[in-house]
Structures are given as structure tokens and as C-alpha cells.
Design a protein around this motif. Structure first.
Motif, PDB file in Angstrom:
ATOM      1  N   PRO A  75       1.245  10.281  -9.476  1.00  0.00           N
ATOM      2  CA  PRO A  75      -0.050   9.281  -8.807  1.00  0.00           C
ATOM      3  C   PRO A  75       0.151   8.799  -7.519  1.00  0.00           C
ATOM      4  O   PRO A  75       1.327   8.246  -7.062  1.00  0.00           O
ATOM      5  CB  PRO A  75      -0.027   8.282 -10.102  1.00  0.00           C
ATOM      6  CG  PRO A  75       1.419   8.409 -10.643  1.00  0.00           C
ATOM      7  CD  PRO A  75       1.624   9.440 -10.368  1.00  0.00           C
ATOM      8  N   TYR A  77      -0.749   5.417  -4.925  1.00  0.00           N
ATOM      9  CA  TYR A  77      -1.653   3.583  -5.444  1.00  0.00           C
ATOM     10  C   TYR A  77      -1.723   3.678  -3.671  1.00  0.00           C
ATOM     11  O   TYR A  77      -1.266   3.782  -3.030  1.00  0.00           O
ATOM     12  CB  TYR A  77      -0.559   2.871  -6.197  1.00  0.00           C
ATOM     13  CG  TYR A  77      -0.174   3.453  -7.207  1.00  0.00           C
ATOM     14  CD1 TYR A  77      -0.605   2.891  -8.345  1.00  0.00           C
ATOM     15  CD2 TYR A  77       0.971   4.345  -7.539  1.00  0.00           C
ATOM     16  CE1 TYR A  77       0.431   3.249  -9.614  1.00  0.00           C
ATOM     17  CE2 TYR A  77       1.419   4.661  -8.418  1.00  0.00           C
ATOM     18  CZ  TYR A  77       0.799   4.354 -10.156  1.00  0.00           C
ATOM     19  OH  TYR A  77       1.398   4.316 -10.940  1.00  0.00           O
ATOM     20  N   PRO A 162      -3.420  -1.906 -11.081  1.00  0.00           N
ATOM     21  CA  PRO A 162      -4.463  -0.583 -10.773  1.00  0.00           C
ATOM     22  C   PRO A 162      -4.655   0.788 -11.591  1.00  0.00           C
ATOM     23  O   PRO A 162      -3.946   0.268 -12.749  1.00  0.00           O
ATOM     24  CB  PRO A 162      -3.935   0.498  -9.623  1.00  0.00           C
ATOM     25  CG  PRO A 162      -1.739  -0.269 -10.097  1.00  0.00           C
ATOM     26  CD  PRO A 162      -1.979  -1.384 -10.681  1.00  0.00           C
ATOM     27  N   THR A 164      -4.841   3.135 -15.403  1.00  0.00           N
ATOM     28  CA  THR A 164      -3.905   4.202 -15.151  1.00  0.00           C
ATOM     29  C   THR A 164      -3.987   5.409 -15.412  1.00  0.00           C
ATOM     30  O   THR A 164      -3.021   6.204 -15.896  1.00  0.00           O
ATOM     31  CB  THR A 164      -3.509   3.637 -16.271  1.00  0.00           C
ATOM     32  OG1 THR A 164      -4.273   3.870 -17.501  1.00  0.00           O
ATOM     33  CG2 THR A 164      -2.733   2.002 -16.135  1.00  0.00           C
ATOM     34  N   ARG A 169      -5.015   5.443  -7.364  1.00  0.00           N
ATOM     35  CA  ARG A 169      -5.158   4.449  -8.193  1.00  0.00           C
ATOM     36  C   ARG A 169      -5.085   3.375  -6.961  1.00  0.00           C
ATOM     37  O   ARG A 169      -4.823   2.824  -6.503  1.00  0.00           O
ATOM     38  CB  ARG A 169      -3.792   4.076  -8.917  1.00  0.00           C
ATOM     39  CG  ARG A 169      -3.849   5.821 -10.399  1.00  0.00           C
ATOM     40  CD  ARG A 169      -2.723   5.494 -10.727  1.00  0.00           C
ATOM     41  NE  ARG A 169      -2.462   7.353 -11.712  1.00  0.00           N
ATOM     42  CZ  ARG A 169      -2.519   7.159 -12.801  1.00  0.00           C
ATOM     43  NH1 ARG A 169      -1.264   6.361 -13.410  1.00  0.00           N
ATOM     44  NH2 ARG A 169      -1.858   8.714 -13.095  1.00  0.00           N
TER      45      ARG A 169
END
Length: 236
Positions: A75, A77, A162, A164, A169
Motif C-alpha cells: 500500500p 499512504y 487510513p 485498510t 490509503r
């Protein structure tokens, strides 16, 4: 000597070749924890119009895996100020280590750094992409010369947890450039400007706290010019 980047030159100046892989950690409340020992941090100030370009540079999964800056399997962020990210953003990801040593990486990345955190300040626009770089070049030994406010994401209490799921995110952080703890003072590593640096002079174009740009000041910069679609088609 610091760099001034004009629009699309950002990607050219930032990319180079392979790093190890690690995972970004979350606390018990699901909030992102920044690990400075593992993280290469970049501070970028200037033109607000290129925020979308910078975000796309980092997050575009249409780029083949081996050429992506961030690990395509992990991911990414995004942090934004509580004004919907109009003034401050930051992007935190695990660097890409897929495939050969020809993979993207920041040039000069220190050994053992496995994560990338890019802060993007848009407040003040292009003027703040030029003036701080010149101020720092004139007094590099002065820690305050050229330092400006950036988003502070090191305190999880300031930011929301954030989602999941999803590739990008988003976390929203409480931010004020005048409230202690809600900002950090840093010298930009790069500046981004929509116009040439000499335009930032005179009463109207000189940002508060900085001097007007002179022709000799421009000689202190390494200016990389490029052509790109930074504004909307209608504006262009």
C-alpha cells in the motif's frame, strides 16, 4: 547547491536504481508509524498545480512494475492537511525492489533505507519553490535559512487512521503553520515553479520573509526545465 525543478522535471531528478524491501508498520489504532531509520525523506515545496502530477508519479499502477518508484504489491499512504490537502501533502511507501538492479530508486539513497516519504508543500505556490532554495544556498550553514513549514505526520495523534484496503490509503492530519507540533520546519530539498525564478521580485511577487530574487541569485540554482501538462486543459 539545491535544485529548482520546473514541472515535469521532478521525475527525472528523483529516479535512479534498486533497494531492499520492507513493510510500513501501523500502531495499535491502525495509524501509520514513520520509521526514520528506514526512511528516505524528501521535502518538496512550490507550485500547487503539480500536486496531481507528483501523486501520479508515485501511485500510477499503469506503469510496468519494474519501473515503479514504490513497491506495486504494497500500500501507499497519502497524508493531507485538514483543508483537503490544499496546502500540504505527504506520500509514504515501500521502495520498489522487484526484479533487477535497474529498478527505480532515489539517487543517493543511503544503504538500508527501504521506505520513501515525500513531503509536498503547496502553500505559497511557486514563490515558495524558489525563495527558500536561494536563501539556503546563500547561508547553507544556517539551519533556519530557507526553512519553511511542512506537514507533521510523526505524531499519530494528529492524523486519522487510513483505510485498510486500496492501493492509495489516505489519512487526514490536523495542520496549522502557527500551532506548535502541527508543523515541522525543514529546508526544501527541491523546489517546483511554474515560471522562471527571476519573476519572484517586486512587492507583489516576493513572498513574506524572503528577499526579492536577483539575476545573481539565479546563478545559485540548478534549474531543470521541462514541458508537461501541469494545468487543466481548459486553463492551458
Amino acid at each position: 547547491m539545491k535544485k529548482l525543478l520546473q514541472s515535469a522535471a521532478v521525475s527525472v531528478a528523483m529516479l535512479g536504481g534498486g533497494a531492499a524491501q520492507a513493510a510500513i508498520t501501523l500502531d495499535a489504532n491502525g495509524k501509520v508509524l514513520v520509521t526514520p531509520a528506514n526512511t528516505y525523506e524528501i521535502y518538496l515545496s512550490g507550485a500547487s498545480a503539480v500536486v496531481g502530477f507528483i501523486e501520479n508519479l508515485i501511485t500510477n499502477n499503469g506503469v510496468v512494475d519494474i519501473e515503479q518508484v514504490c513497491n506495486p504489491a504494497a500500500p501507499i499512504y497519502k497524508f493531507q492537511d485538514n483543508g483537503n490537502g490544499t496546502d500540504q501533502n505527504a506520500y509514504y511507501c515501500t521502495l520498489n525492489s522487484t526484479g533487477s538492479t535497474a529498478n527505480p530508486q532515489l539517487v543517493g539513497l543511503a544503504a538500508g533505507k527501504t521506505e520513501l516519504l515525500i513531503y509536498k508543500r503547496s502553500a505559497g505556490g511557486s514563490a515558495l519553490g524558489v525563495a527558500p532554495i536561494i536563501a539556503d544556498a546563500k547561508a547553507p550553514a544556517n539551519p533556519a535559512a530557507g526553512a519553511v513549514e511542512f506537514l507533521n505526520i510523526s505524531n499519530p495523534a494528529l492524523c486519522t487512521a487510513p483505510p485498510t484496503t486500496g492501493a492509495l490509503r489516505v489519512s487526514t492530519c490536523t495542520y496549522s503553520p502557527t500551532t506548535a507540533g502541527q508543523f515541522q520546519l525543514k529546508k526544501p530539498d527541491f523546489g517546483v515553479s511554474d515560471v522562471d525564478p527571476e519573476q519572484f521580485r517586486g512587492v507583489a511577487n516576493t513572498p513574506a520573509g524572503f528577499a526579492a530574487v536577483t539575476p545573481s541569485d539565479v546563478n545559485l540554482l540548478t534549474v531543470e526545465s521541462a514541458f508537461g501538462q501541469a494545468f487543466g486543459i481548459t486553463a492551458t
